[in-house]
Design a protein around this motif. Structure first.
Motif, PDB file in Angstrom:
ATOM      1  N   ILE A 233       0.835  -1.206   0.000  1.00 12.06           N
ATOM      2  CA  ILE A 233       0.000   0.000   0.000  1.00 12.06           C
ATOM      3  C   ILE A 233       0.867   1.254   0.000  1.00 12.06           C
ATOM      4  CG2 ILE A 233      -1.603   1.348   1.415  1.00 12.06           C
ATOM      5  CD1 ILE A 233      -2.863  -1.336   2.259  1.00 12.06           C
ATOM      6  N   ILE A 234       1.932   1.248   0.816  1.00 14.74           N
ATOM      7  CA  ILE A 234       2.847   2.387   0.831  1.00 14.74           C
ATOM      8  C   ILE A 234       3.508   2.566  -0.528  1.00 14.74           C
ATOM      9  CG2 ILE A 234       5.022   3.220   1.807  1.00 14.74           C
ATOM     10  CD1 ILE A 234       4.170   1.912   4.457  1.00 14.74           C
ATOM     11  N   ALA A 235       3.969   1.460  -1.116  1.00 14.66           N
ATOM     12  CA  ALA A 235       4.566   1.531  -2.449  1.00 14.66           C
ATOM     13  C   ALA A 235       3.553   2.014  -3.472  1.00 14.66           C
ATOM     14  CB  ALA A 235       5.117   0.157  -2.851  1.00 14.66           C
ATOM     15  N   GLY A 236       2.282   1.602  -3.303  1.00 13.75           N
ATOM     16  CA  GLY A 236       1.236   2.085  -4.193  1.00 13.75           C
ATOM     17  C   GLY A 236       1.027   3.581  -4.058  1.00 13.75           C
ATOM     18  N   GLY A 237       1.184   4.098  -2.825  1.00 13.25           N
ATOM     19  CA  GLY A 237       1.088   5.541  -2.628  1.00 13.25           C
ATOM     20  C   GLY A 237       2.181   6.285  -3.377  1.00 13.25           C
ATOM     21  N   PHE A 238       3.400   5.766  -3.345  1.00 12.66           N
ATOM     22  CA  PHE A 238       4.481   6.398  -4.101  1.00 12.66           C
ATOM     23  C   PHE A 238       4.267   6.225  -5.611  1.00 12.66           C
ATOM     24  CE2 PHE A 238       6.915   6.024  -0.058  1.00 12.66           C
ATOM     25  CZ  PHE A 238       7.237   7.369   0.073  1.00 12.66           C
ATOM     26  N   THR A 239       3.686   5.090  -6.015  1.00 16.23           N
ATOM     27  CA  THR A 239       3.367   4.898  -7.434  1.00 16.23           C
ATOM     28  C   THR A 239       2.368   5.947  -7.892  1.00 16.23           C
ATOM     29  OG1 THR A 239       3.741   2.509  -7.242  1.00 16.23           O
ATOM     30  CG2 THR A 239       2.462   3.252  -9.133  1.00 16.23           C
ATOM     31  N   ALA A 240       1.361   6.219  -7.050  1.00 15.24           N
ATOM     32  CA  ALA A 240       0.369   7.240  -7.383  1.00 15.24           C
ATOM     33  C   ALA A 240       0.982   8.638  -7.343  1.00 15.24           C
ATOM     34  CB  ALA A 240      -0.804   7.156  -6.413  1.00 15.24           C
ATOM     35  N   GLY A 241       1.793   8.901  -6.300  1.00 14.11           N
ATOM     36  CA  GLY A 241       2.353  10.238  -6.135  1.00 14.11           C
ATOM     37  C   GLY A 241       3.330  10.633  -7.217  1.00 14.11           C
ATOM     38  N   THR A 242       4.050   9.655  -7.768  1.00 19.90           N
ATOM     39  CA  THR A 242       5.010   9.945  -8.844  1.00 19.90           C
ATOM     40  C   THR A 242       4.412   9.706 -10.227  1.00 19.90           C
ATOM     41  OG1 THR A 242       5.863   7.675  -8.730  1.00 19.90           O
ATOM     42  CG2 THR A 242       6.977   9.345  -7.380  1.00 19.90           C
ATOM     43  N   HIS A 243       3.134   9.291 -10.271  1.00 19.33           N
ATOM     44  CA  HIS A 243       2.450   8.954 -11.538  1.00 19.33           C
ATOM     45  C   HIS A 243       3.171   7.839 -12.283  1.00 19.33           C
ATOM     46  CE1 HIS A 243      -0.026  12.510 -10.894  1.00 19.33           C
ATOM     47  NE2 HIS A 243       1.075  13.230 -10.733  1.00 19.33           N
ATOM     48  N   ALA A 244       3.779   6.932 -11.525  1.00 20.14           N
ATOM     49  CA  ALA A 244       4.556   5.850 -12.134  1.00 20.14           C
ATOM     50  C   ALA A 244       3.682   4.867 -12.899  1.00 20.14           C
ATOM     51  CB  ALA A 244       5.348   5.111 -11.060  1.00 20.14           C
ATOM     52  N   GLY A 245       2.385   4.821 -12.576  1.00 23.71           N
ATOM     53  CA  GLY A 245       1.498   3.886 -13.258  1.00 23.71           C
ATOM     54  C   GLY A 245       1.280   4.192 -14.722  1.00 23.71           C
ATOM     55  N   PHE A 246       1.635   5.396 -15.151  1.00 28.01           N
ATOM     56  CA  PHE A 246       1.466   5.778 -16.556  1.00 28.01           C
ATOM     57  C   PHE A 246       2.664   5.354 -17.406  1.00 28.01           C
ATOM     58  CE2 PHE A 246      -1.343   8.613 -14.239  1.00 28.01           C
ATOM     59  CZ  PHE A 246      -2.490   8.574 -15.006  1.00 28.01           C
ATOM     60  N   SER A 247       3.651   4.729 -16.784  1.00 24.68           N
ATOM     61  CA  SER A 247       4.824   4.231 -17.504  1.00 24.68           C
ATOM     62  C   SER A 247       4.869   2.711 -17.395  1.00 24.68           C
ATOM     63  CB  SER A 247       6.104   4.830 -16.910  1.00 24.68           C
ATOM     64  OG  SER A 247       6.064   6.246 -16.915  1.00 24.68           O
ATOM     65  N   TYR A 248       5.606   2.081 -18.312  1.00 19.39           N
ATOM     66  CA  TYR A 248       5.811   0.630 -18.282  1.00 19.39           C
ATOM     67  C   TYR A 248       4.477  -0.122 -18.212  1.00 19.39           C
ATOM     68  CZ  TYR A 248      10.493   2.227 -17.036  1.00 19.39           C
ATOM     69  OH  TYR A 248      11.715   2.862 -17.033  1.00 19.39           O
ATOM     70  N   ASN A 249       3.609   0.156 -19.166  1.00 21.79           N
ATOM     71  CA  ASN A 249       2.257  -0.429 -19.115  1.00 21.79           C
ATOM     72  C   ASN A 249       2.193  -1.790 -19.798  1.00 21.79           C
ATOM     73  OD1 ASN A 249       1.743   2.860 -19.414  1.00 21.79           O
ATOM     74  ND2 ASN A 249       0.628   1.824 -17.775  1.00 21.79           N
ATOM     75  N   THR A 250       3.113  -2.642 -19.390  1.00 22.18           N
ATOM     76  CA  THR A 250       3.134  -4.043 -19.824  1.00 22.18           C
ATOM     77  C   THR A 250       3.320  -4.906 -18.583  1.00 22.18           C
ATOM     78  OG1 THR A 250       5.534  -3.946 -20.208  1.00 22.18           O
ATOM     79  CG2 THR A 250       4.090  -3.516 -22.097  1.00 22.18           C
ATOM     80  N   PHE A 251       2.977  -6.163 -18.714  1.00 20.11           N
ATOM     81  CA  PHE A 251       3.105  -7.074 -17.574  1.00 20.11           C
ATOM     82  C   PHE A 251       3.321  -8.491 -18.098  1.00 20.11           C
ATOM     83  CE2 PHE A 251       1.661  -9.813 -14.174  1.00 20.11           C
ATOM     84  CZ  PHE A 251       2.213  -9.200 -13.061  1.00 20.11           C
ATOM     85  N   PRO A 252       4.224  -9.269 -17.520  1.00 25.16           N
ATOM     86  CA  PRO A 252       4.978  -9.000 -16.299  1.00 25.16           C
ATOM     87  C   PRO A 252       6.282  -8.243 -16.491  1.00 25.16           C
ATOM     88  CG  PRO A 252       5.378 -11.245 -16.995  1.00 25.16           C
ATOM     89  CD  PRO A 252       4.379 -10.676 -17.975  1.00 25.16           C
ATOM     90  N   LEU A 253       6.769  -8.111 -17.735  1.00 28.71           N
ATOM     91  CA  LEU A 253       8.042  -7.436 -17.974  1.00 28.71           C
ATOM     92  C   LEU A 253       7.838  -5.931 -18.086  1.00 28.71           C
ATOM     93  CD1 LEU A 253       9.670  -9.889 -20.574  1.00 28.71           C
ATOM     94  CD2 LEU A 253       9.905  -9.862 -18.065  1.00 28.71           C
ATOM     95  N   MET A 254       8.910  -5.187 -17.840  1.00 27.66           N
ATOM     96  CA  MET A 254       8.894  -3.723 -17.962  1.00 27.66           C
ATOM     97  C   MET A 254       9.835  -3.343 -19.091  1.00 27.66           C
ATOM     98  SD  MET A 254       9.012  -2.841 -13.852  1.00 27.66           S
ATOM     99  CE  MET A 254       8.815  -1.059 -14.055  1.00 27.66           C
ATOM    100  N   GLU A 255       9.210  -3.026 -20.244  1.00 28.72           N
ATOM    101  CA  GLU A 255       9.961  -2.764 -21.475  1.00 28.72           C
ATOM    102  C   GLU A 255      10.913  -3.918 -21.794  1.00 28.72           C
ATOM    103  OE1 GLU A 255      11.837   1.067 -21.425  1.00 28.72           O
ATOM    104  OE2 GLU A 255       9.937   2.113 -21.769  1.00 28.72           O
ATOM    105  N   GLY A 256      10.386  -5.131 -21.653  1.00 30.97           N
ATOM    106  CA  GLY A 256      11.134  -6.327 -22.003  1.00 30.97           C
ATOM    107  C   GLY A 256      12.126  -6.798 -20.968  1.00 30.97           C
ATOM    108  N   ARG A 257      12.158  -6.144 -19.827  1.00 32.00           N
ATOM    109  CA  ARG A 257      13.114  -6.511 -18.777  1.00 32.00           C
ATOM    110  C   ARG A 257      12.365  -6.847 -17.492  1.00 32.00           C
ATOM    111  NH1 ARG A 257      18.438  -4.055 -19.568  1.00 32.00           N
ATOM    112  NH2 ARG A 257      18.610  -3.987 -17.289  1.00 32.00           N
TER     113      ARG A 257
END
Length: 370
Positions: A233-257
């Motif tokens: 939940i804390i990590a999710g808060g930082f994900t929301a606060g930095t807008h990190a969810g709008f990047s690397y919109n693939t799963f399970p890899l992040m840009e192939g890594r």
């Protein structure tokens, strides 16, 4: 009847840290129902907070008036005054320049509803607390505990304003992620404290766990799972606060890594965990996966053992809850953070935590003989 009441009092005192002397079963149901209702209201508050953040509405109210702020603008002149205040911050100039009074009113109502609902929770808690205390339903210790919850709720409002004020800086269009996480964490801490109290009043005697050895293992692993849920939940808060969810919109890899490039590019290294988008999103994914695996282990133990009806029900619900929350997280990511799905994802984190706390509470009796 007096002998029965005295016997119950002794048992209640022996079983839980919350003194329940003199509280009848009917009184316990009434008080626990009241506190559980507050928990439901807090779930609504968490959902409103998520929607407010996702729609960029949180900075629309520029002043903090804990009492008089319960009233929205009642005249066109007051609407114009509020709008002029909002025009002075970077968020309007960068994101909403030219959207007019009607657009401002839309985001204003979202933030006002969030604050109004928080006031209603506090008012409901206070009024019922005064009534139950005046009619002799509550013990002295319970009155003090519930009064502390009211104070913490007021403090949570102050933390909320501390968070919002960080978005008024000349170089900002959003609140600081650290303050956002502080506000979110305080909300969850208060929520869990009220929920645990409600459960302890509802079920003052620990359940008998027939298979105590399996129960101990399940409870130990569940405690780790709750820790992981909290960190996620804390990590999710930082994900929301930095807008990190709008990047690397693939799963399970992040840009192939598996581990994204640039994970540790910031210095000192720990700063990556709160400010570096690749690291923030990866940490959220990793913690969520570890949580799911840990809950799966609890489910594996609990499904095979006789933990009693309430604990068994909690373990099964926990398995479904973590599956639903994980699926919501992946869906939010793949769809690039749509407001309804992302709001549900944040809210269901509280649901998952609730089921975990309920199950942990049901396993209190693992150290007691039948």
């Amino acid at each position: 009847m007096p002998d029965a009441a005295a016997a119950f009092s002794v048992k209640a005192q022996d079983s839980d840290s919350i003194p329940l002397d003199g509280m009848t079963p009917r009184d316990r149901r009434r008080v626990s129902n009241w506190l559980l209702t507050i928990c439901v209201m807090l779930l609504g508050m968490i959902a409103l907070g998520g929607a407010t953040r996702l729609t960029g509405s949180g900075l629309s109210i520029m002043d903090w008036r804990p009492v008089t702020g319960i009233l929205p603008p009642l005249s066109h002149a007051e609407w114009e005054r509020q709008f002029e205040l909002y025009k002075g911050i970077p968020q309007y100039k960068i994101l909403h320049d030219g959207f007019g009074l009607a657009g401002f009113q839309k985001i204003f109502w979202a933030e006002w509803t969030h604050r109004f609902w928080g006031r209603m929770i506090g008012l409901y808690l206070l009024l019922r607390l005064v009534w139950f205390a005046a009619t002799g339903v509550l013990t002295r210790a319970l009155i003090l505990r519930l009064a502390l919850f009211f104070v913490l709720g007021g403090l949570q409002g102050a933390i909320g304003w501390f968070m919002v004020a960080s978005g008024f800086r000349a170089d900002s269009t959003a609140v600081e992620p650290v303050r956002l996480v502080l506000h979110l964490s305080a909300a969850f801490i208060l929520y869990v404290a009220i929920l645990w109290t409600a459960l302890s009043i509802r079920f003052p005697r620990p359940s008998i766990i027939p298979d105590r050895q399996a129960g101990r293992r399940a409870r130990a692993i569940l405690a780790v799972a709750i820790g992981l849920i909290s960190l996620t939940i804390i990590a999710g808060g930082f994900t929301a606060g930095t807008h990190a969810g709008f990047s690397y919109n693939t799963f399970p890899l992040m840009e192939g890594r598996l581990i994204p490039e640039g994970y540790g590019k910031l210095s000192p290294f720990w700063f990556n965990w709160i400010a570096n988008i690749p690291a923030v999103q990866f940490d959220h994914r990793l913690l969520a996966t570890l949580t799911a695996l840990c809950v799966g282990l609890v489910l594996l133990i609990g499904a095979r053992a006789n933990l009693g009806e309430r604990a068994h029900r909690g373990v099964i619900l926990l398995g479904w809850a973590v599956l639903a929350q994980y699926a919501l997280g992946v869906t939010t990511l793949l769809l690039v953070v749509p407001v309804p799905v992302a709001t549900l994802h944040q809210t269901f984190a509280a649901v998952l935590l609730s089921v975990a706390v309920f199950t942990l509470h049901a396993l209190r009796g693992v150290g007691r003989a039948s």
